[in-house]
Design a protein around this motif. Structure first.
Motif, PDB file in Angstrom:
ATOM      1  N   UNK A 183      -4.064 -11.701  -1.596  1.00 20.25           N
ATOM      2  CA  UNK A 183      -5.435 -11.181  -1.145  1.00 20.25           C
ATOM      3  C   UNK A 183      -5.609 -10.018  -0.737  1.00 20.25           C
ATOM      4  N   UNK A 184      -4.251  -9.088  -0.606  1.00 16.09           N
ATOM      5  CA  UNK A 184      -4.595  -7.756  -0.196  1.00 16.09           C
ATOM      6  C   UNK A 184      -4.560  -6.732  -1.303  1.00 16.09           C
ATOM      7  N   UNK A 185      -4.342  -7.429  -2.492  1.00 18.97           N
ATOM      8  CA  UNK A 185      -4.367  -6.493  -3.995  1.00 18.97           C
ATOM      9  C   UNK A 185      -5.466  -5.723  -3.928  1.00 18.97           C
ATOM     10  N   UNK A 186      -6.916  -6.199  -3.340  1.00 25.10           N
ATOM     11  CA  UNK A 186      -8.007  -5.434  -3.447  1.00 25.10           C
ATOM     12  C   UNK A 186      -8.055  -4.105  -2.866  1.00 25.10           C
ATOM     13  N   UNK A 187      -7.176  -4.174  -1.865  1.00 20.98           N
ATOM     14  CA  UNK A 187      -6.988  -2.519  -1.175  1.00 20.98           C
ATOM     15  C   UNK A 187      -6.467  -1.591  -2.189  1.00 20.98           C
ATOM     16  N   UNK A 188      -5.646  -2.129  -3.137  1.00 18.57           N
ATOM     17  CA  UNK A 188      -5.105  -1.171  -4.170  1.00 18.57           C
ATOM     18  C   UNK A 188      -5.775  -1.207  -5.333  1.00 18.57           C
ATOM     19  N   UNK A 192       0.779  -1.136   0.147  1.00 20.36           N
ATOM     20  CA  UNK A 192      -0.043   0.125   0.036  1.00 20.36           C
ATOM     21  C   UNK A 192       0.917   1.172   0.052  1.00 20.36           C
ATOM     22  N   UNK A 193       1.929   1.272   0.526  1.00 20.60           N
ATOM     23  CA  UNK A 193       3.157   2.301   0.798  1.00 20.60           C
ATOM     24  C   UNK A 193       3.397   2.750  -0.751  1.00 20.60           C
ATOM     25  N   UNK A 194       3.578   1.579  -1.453  1.00 21.01           N
ATOM     26  CA  UNK A 194       4.293   1.764  -2.582  1.00 21.01           C
ATOM     27  C   UNK A 194       3.154   2.311  -3.907  1.00 21.01           C
ATOM     28  N   UNK A 195       1.916   1.812  -3.738  1.00 16.31           N
ATOM     29  CA  UNK A 195       0.720   2.137  -4.571  1.00 16.31           C
ATOM     30  C   UNK A 195       0.589   3.608  -4.108  1.00 16.31           C
ATOM     31  N   UNK A 196       0.436   3.959  -2.653  1.00 17.86           N
ATOM     32  CA  UNK A 196      -0.167   5.406  -2.389  1.00 17.86           C
ATOM     33  C   UNK A 196       1.049   6.397  -2.597  1.00 17.86           C
ATOM     34  N   UNK A 197       1.994   5.877  -2.013  1.00 21.32           N
ATOM     35  CA  UNK A 197       3.182   7.002  -1.725  1.00 21.32           C
ATOM     36  C   UNK A 197       4.019   7.293  -2.970  1.00 21.32           C
ATOM     37  N   UNK A 198       4.335   6.271  -3.766  1.00 21.07           N
ATOM     38  CA  UNK A 198       5.276   6.005  -4.712  1.00 21.07           C
ATOM     39  C   UNK A 198       4.568   6.631  -6.199  1.00 21.07           C
ATOM     40  N   UNK A 199       3.469   5.669  -6.196  1.00 15.41           N
ATOM     41  CA  UNK A 199       2.857   5.917  -7.592  1.00 15.41           C
ATOM     42  C   UNK A 199       1.791   6.651  -7.522  1.00 15.41           C
ATOM     43  N   UNK A 200       1.357   7.248  -6.178  1.00 15.18           N
ATOM     44  CA  UNK A 200       0.267   8.423  -6.123  1.00 15.18           C
ATOM     45  C   UNK A 200      -1.040   7.597  -6.694  1.00 15.18           C
ATOM     46  N   UNK A 201      -1.378   6.521  -6.125  1.00 10.77           N
ATOM     47  CA  UNK A 201      -2.850   5.995  -6.679  1.00 10.77           C
ATOM     48  C   UNK A 201      -2.811   5.676  -8.068  1.00 10.77           C
ATOM     49  N   UNK A 202      -1.812   5.281  -8.741  1.00  7.80           N
ATOM     50  CA  UNK A 202      -1.597   5.070 -10.333  1.00  7.80           C
ATOM     51  C   UNK A 202      -0.988   3.801 -10.425  1.00  7.80           C
ATOM     52  N   UNK A 203      -1.245   3.196 -11.677  1.00  7.80           N
ATOM     53  CA  UNK A 203      -0.341   1.985 -12.001  1.00  7.80           C
ATOM     54  C   UNK A 203      -0.536   0.834 -10.848  1.00  7.80           C
ATOM     55  N   UNK A 204      -1.483   0.527 -10.547  1.00  7.36           N
ATOM     56  CA  UNK A 204      -2.034  -0.446  -9.311  1.00  7.36           C
ATOM     57  C   UNK A 204      -1.130  -1.974  -9.708  1.00  7.36           C
ATOM     58  N   UNK A 205      -1.055  -2.261 -11.048  1.00  7.86           N
ATOM     59  CA  UNK A 205      -0.373  -3.695 -11.161  1.00  7.86           C
ATOM     60  C   UNK A 205       0.967  -3.273 -11.150  1.00  7.86           C
ATOM     61  N   UNK A 206       1.677  -2.236 -11.469  1.00 10.20           N
ATOM     62  CA  UNK A 206       3.151  -2.051 -11.522  1.00 10.20           C
ATOM     63  C   UNK A 206       3.401  -2.098 -10.011  1.00 10.20           C
ATOM     64  N   UNK A 207       2.819  -1.193  -9.204  1.00 11.11           N
ATOM     65  CA  UNK A 207       3.121  -1.209  -7.715  1.00 11.11           C
ATOM     66  C   UNK A 207       2.996  -2.585  -6.944  1.00 11.11           C
ATOM     67  N   UNK A 208       1.814  -3.490  -7.405  1.00  9.09           N
ATOM     68  CA  UNK A 208       1.868  -4.578  -6.962  1.00  9.09           C
ATOM     69  C   UNK A 208       3.181  -5.580  -7.498  1.00  9.09           C
ATOM     70  N   UNK A 209       3.759  -5.584  -8.659  1.00 12.64           N
ATOM     71  CA  UNK A 209       4.665  -6.412  -9.299  1.00 12.64           C
ATOM     72  C   UNK A 209       5.785  -5.744  -8.334  1.00 12.64           C
ATOM     73  N   UNK A 210       6.092  -4.747  -8.061  1.00 15.76           N
ATOM     74  CA  UNK A 210       7.215  -4.130  -7.770  1.00 15.76           C
ATOM     75  C   UNK A 210       7.417  -4.461  -5.960  1.00 15.76           C
ATOM     76  N   UNK A 211       6.291  -4.202  -5.521  1.00 17.18           N
ATOM     77  CA  UNK A 211       6.105  -4.429  -3.811  1.00 17.18           C
ATOM     78  C   UNK A 211       6.226  -5.983  -3.752  1.00 17.18           C
ATOM     79  N   UNK A 212       5.624  -6.783  -4.396  1.00 18.06           N
ATOM     80  CA  UNK A 212       5.907  -8.142  -4.259  1.00 18.06           C
ATOM     81  C   UNK A 212       7.105  -8.602  -4.495  1.00 18.06           C
ATOM     82  N   UNK A 213       7.731  -8.215  -5.580  1.00 18.62           N
ATOM     83  CA  UNK A 213       8.808  -8.423  -6.151  1.00 18.62           C
ATOM     84  C   UNK A 213      10.090  -8.218  -5.253  1.00 18.62           C
ATOM     85  N   UNK A 214       9.907  -7.097  -4.687  1.00 21.55           N
ATOM     86  CA  UNK A 214      10.953  -6.801  -3.540  1.00 21.55           C
ATOM     87  C   UNK A 214      10.895  -7.387  -2.400  1.00 21.55           C
ATOM     88  N   UNK A 215       9.806  -7.688  -1.716  1.00 18.94           N
ATOM     89  CA  UNK A 215       9.463  -8.477  -0.628  1.00 18.94           C
ATOM     90  C   UNK A 215       9.947  -9.777  -0.702  1.00 18.94           C
TER      91      UNK A 215
END
Length: 144
Positions: free
Chosen positions: A87-92, A1-24
């Motif tokens: 399962x948390x992807x629905x939040x973004x 959620x931090x990457x989605x809301x802070x880095x991508x400013x609520x845009x590019x949800x799939x990209x935020x998911x790939x980057x955050x899950x990839x890093x983790x």
């Protein structure tokens, strides 16, 4: 959620998911691989080097095949954990099983049945992956 809301400013949800899950997952996977390689006895590397193999060939033909047997269970568990974490992807705003269950709940005003169905589907996916991983591990043990 931090990457989605802070880095991508609520845009590019799939990209935020790939980057955050990839890093983790990348952090965990790299540690699993490092631990698996370190679990192989030091004498195996010395034996390969004494046979005249280069470092690369010793790793490729001696160390890595032995390390795979140590790495595989943890890698399988990490993959299963990654499936559950989606399962948390629905939040973004990305539609997954949990978000789809939420849509059904908002239309039918029933929370239990759609969420139970999503839980059963997640359980089925995880159980299938666990069975496949167990079968693969048994095949690796047969070669010992």
């Amino acid at each position: 959620m931090i990457i989605y809301f802070a880095v991508f400013h609520s845009r590019l949800g799939y990209m935020a998911a790939v980057i955050s899950f990839g890093l983790n997952s990348g952090a965990y996977v790299s540690e699993v691989i490092r631990g698996g390689i370190l679990a192989v006895e030091k004498g195996q590397m010395e034996a390969g080097r004494s046979l005249g193999l280069s470092y690369r060939d010793t790793m490729r033909f001696i160390v890595i095949p032995q390390a795979v047997k140590n790495i595989l269970p943890a890698m399988g568990n990490e993959f299963i954990l990654l499936i559950k974490e989606t399962s948390i992807l629905g939040y973004v705003g990305i539609v997954d099983l949990t978000k789809a269950a939420s849509y059904v709940s908002s239309r039918t005003y029933q929370m239990f049945i759609p969420l139970l169905a999503a839980g059963i589907l997640y359980y089925g996916i995880v159980k299938l992956l666990s069975l496949l991983l167990g079968r693969f591990e048994r095949r690796l043990r047969e070669s010992d």
